[in-house]
Design an enzyme around this catalytic site. Sequence first.
Site, PDB file in Angstrom:
ATOM      1  N   HIS A  15       0.840  -1.196   0.000  1.00 26.21           N
ATOM      2  CA  HIS A  15       0.000   0.000   0.000  1.00 26.21           C
ATOM      3  C   HIS A  15       0.873   1.243   0.000  1.00 26.21           C
ATOM      4  O   HIS A  15       2.089   1.174   0.165  1.00 26.21           O
ATOM      5  CB  HIS A  15      -0.999   0.000   1.167  1.00 26.21           C
ATOM      6  CG  HIS A  15      -0.384   0.199   2.519  1.00 26.21           C
ATOM      7  ND1 HIS A  15      -1.102   0.633   3.601  1.00 26.21           N
ATOM      8  CD2 HIS A  15       0.880   0.031   2.984  1.00 26.21           C
ATOM      9  CE1 HIS A  15      -0.310   0.717   4.662  1.00 26.21           C
ATOM     10  NE2 HIS A  15       0.898   0.362   4.312  1.00 26.21           N
ATOM     11  N   CYS A  34       6.025   6.047   4.321  1.00 19.63           N
ATOM     12  CA  CYS A  34       4.831   5.293   3.916  1.00 19.63           C
ATOM     13  C   CYS A  34       4.165   5.910   2.682  1.00 19.63           C
ATOM     14  O   CYS A  34       3.246   5.332   2.110  1.00 19.63           O
ATOM     15  CB  CYS A  34       3.827   5.204   5.062  1.00 19.63           C
ATOM     16  SG  CYS A  34       4.437   4.228   6.447  1.00 19.63           S
ATOM     17  N   HIS A  40       4.865   0.092  -0.547  1.00 20.93           N
ATOM     18  CA  HIS A  40       5.637  -0.734   0.381  1.00 20.93           C
ATOM     19  C   HIS A  40       4.687  -1.779   0.931  1.00 20.93           C
ATOM     20  O   HIS A  40       3.473  -1.647   0.804  1.00 20.93           O
ATOM     21  CB  HIS A  40       6.260   0.117   1.503  1.00 20.93           C
ATOM     22  CG  HIS A  40       5.261   0.683   2.448  1.00 20.93           C
ATOM     23  ND1 HIS A  40       4.489   1.788   2.160  1.00 20.93           N
ATOM     24  CD2 HIS A  40       4.884   0.281   3.678  1.00 20.93           C
ATOM     25  CE1 HIS A  40       3.687   2.047   3.176  1.00 20.93           C
ATOM     26  NE2 HIS A  40       3.906   1.143   4.111  1.00 20.93           N
ATOM     27  N   HIS A  42       3.475  -5.085   3.809  1.00 18.06           N
ATOM     28  CA  HIS A  42       3.413  -5.598   5.177  1.00 18.06           C
ATOM     29  C   HIS A  42       2.947  -7.044   5.150  1.00 18.06           C
ATOM     30  O   HIS A  42       2.202  -7.456   4.262  1.00 18.06           O
ATOM     31  CB  HIS A  42       2.422  -4.795   6.027  1.00 18.06           C
ATOM     32  CG  HIS A  42       2.817  -3.383   6.242  1.00 18.06           C
ATOM     33  ND1 HIS A  42       3.775  -3.001   7.157  1.00 18.06           N
ATOM     34  CD2 HIS A  42       2.375  -2.242   5.657  1.00 18.06           C
ATOM     35  CE1 HIS A  42       3.904  -1.683   7.133  1.00 18.06           C
ATOM     36  NE2 HIS A  42       3.077  -1.194   6.224  1.00 18.06           N
ATOM     37  N   ASP A  80      -4.811 -10.677  -0.100  1.00 17.35           N
ATOM     38  CA  ASP A  80      -3.495 -11.307  -0.088  1.00 17.35           C
ATOM     39  C   ASP A  80      -2.767 -11.128  -1.417  1.00 17.35           C
ATOM     40  O   ASP A  80      -3.327 -11.371  -2.490  1.00 17.35           O
ATOM     41  CB  ASP A  80      -3.617 -12.794   0.226  1.00 17.35           C
ATOM     42  CG  ASP A  80      -2.273 -13.442   0.534  1.00 17.35           C
ATOM     43  OD1 ASP A  80      -1.420 -12.777   1.153  1.00 17.35           O
ATOM     44  OD2 ASP A  80      -2.080 -14.613   0.153  1.00 17.35           O
ATOM     45  N   HIS A  81      -1.503 -10.686  -1.313  1.00 26.06           N
ATOM     46  CA  HIS A  81      -0.642 -10.420  -2.473  1.00 26.06           C
ATOM     47  C   HIS A  81      -1.276  -9.420  -3.434  1.00 26.06           C
ATOM     48  O   HIS A  81      -1.170  -9.556  -4.653  1.00 26.06           O
ATOM     49  CB  HIS A  81      -0.251 -11.729  -3.182  1.00 26.06           C
ATOM     50  CG  HIS A  81       0.758 -12.491  -2.403  1.00 26.06           C
ATOM     51  ND1 HIS A  81       0.414 -13.299  -1.341  1.00 26.06           N
ATOM     52  CD2 HIS A  81       2.108 -12.551  -2.497  1.00 26.06           C
ATOM     53  CE1 HIS A  81       1.511 -13.832  -0.831  1.00 26.06           C
ATOM     54  NE2 HIS A  81       2.564 -13.394  -1.505  1.00 26.06           N
ATOM     55  N   GLU A 125      -0.237  -4.572  11.720  1.00 32.30           N
ATOM     56  CA  GLU A 125       0.508  -4.157  10.539  1.00 32.30           C
ATOM     57  C   GLU A 125       1.973  -4.559  10.691  1.00 32.30           C
ATOM     58  O   GLU A 125       2.643  -4.921   9.728  1.00 32.30           O
ATOM     59  CB  GLU A 125       0.370  -2.654  10.331  1.00 32.30           C
ATOM     60  CG  GLU A 125       0.904  -2.181   9.008  1.00 32.30           C
ATOM     61  CD  GLU A 125       0.581  -0.734   8.752  1.00 32.30           C
ATOM     62  OE1 GLU A 125      -0.273  -0.473   7.883  1.00 32.30           O
ATOM     63  OE2 GLU A 125       1.165   0.135   9.430  1.00 32.30           O
TER      64      GLU A 125
END
Length: 136
Positions: A15, A34, A40, A42, A80-81, A125
């Site tokens: 994100h 960020c 980037h 998580h 996810d991904h 996070e």
Amino acid sequence: MRVTVSRKAHFNAAHRLYRKDWSMEKNDAVFGKCNNPNFHGHNYELIVSVTGEIDQETGFVIDVKILSDLIKAHIENAFDHKNLNLDVPEFADLNPTAENIAVVIWNKLRKHIDNNKDLEVVLYETPRNFVTYKGE
């Protein structure tokens, strides 16, 4: 007697924290690294808890298999991904902060959990940064 049943899950996602209506300077000042234009990621850890009365017939508050399937279908498969900013419709105009992600997850799951049960989402996070949302 009210009991809480919890299920852990995880997803990996990228994100970028920024506001389209702010200058790059203001975004950098508020969101720092960020706000990386290349995003980037998580490794998010998720705990979904359902609180309610124990069903006298089954002995369950909620069948953990059902809760697991709901999380898989509505959260893991959706997030996810993925790049949250680009791939998840809920974040097209919503900054994907941990707070907002937790609220989106709660809203996605709430409609599938009986209204007589309470729902809580805890989203990590990082191992040290997490948020909790209970629909309040």
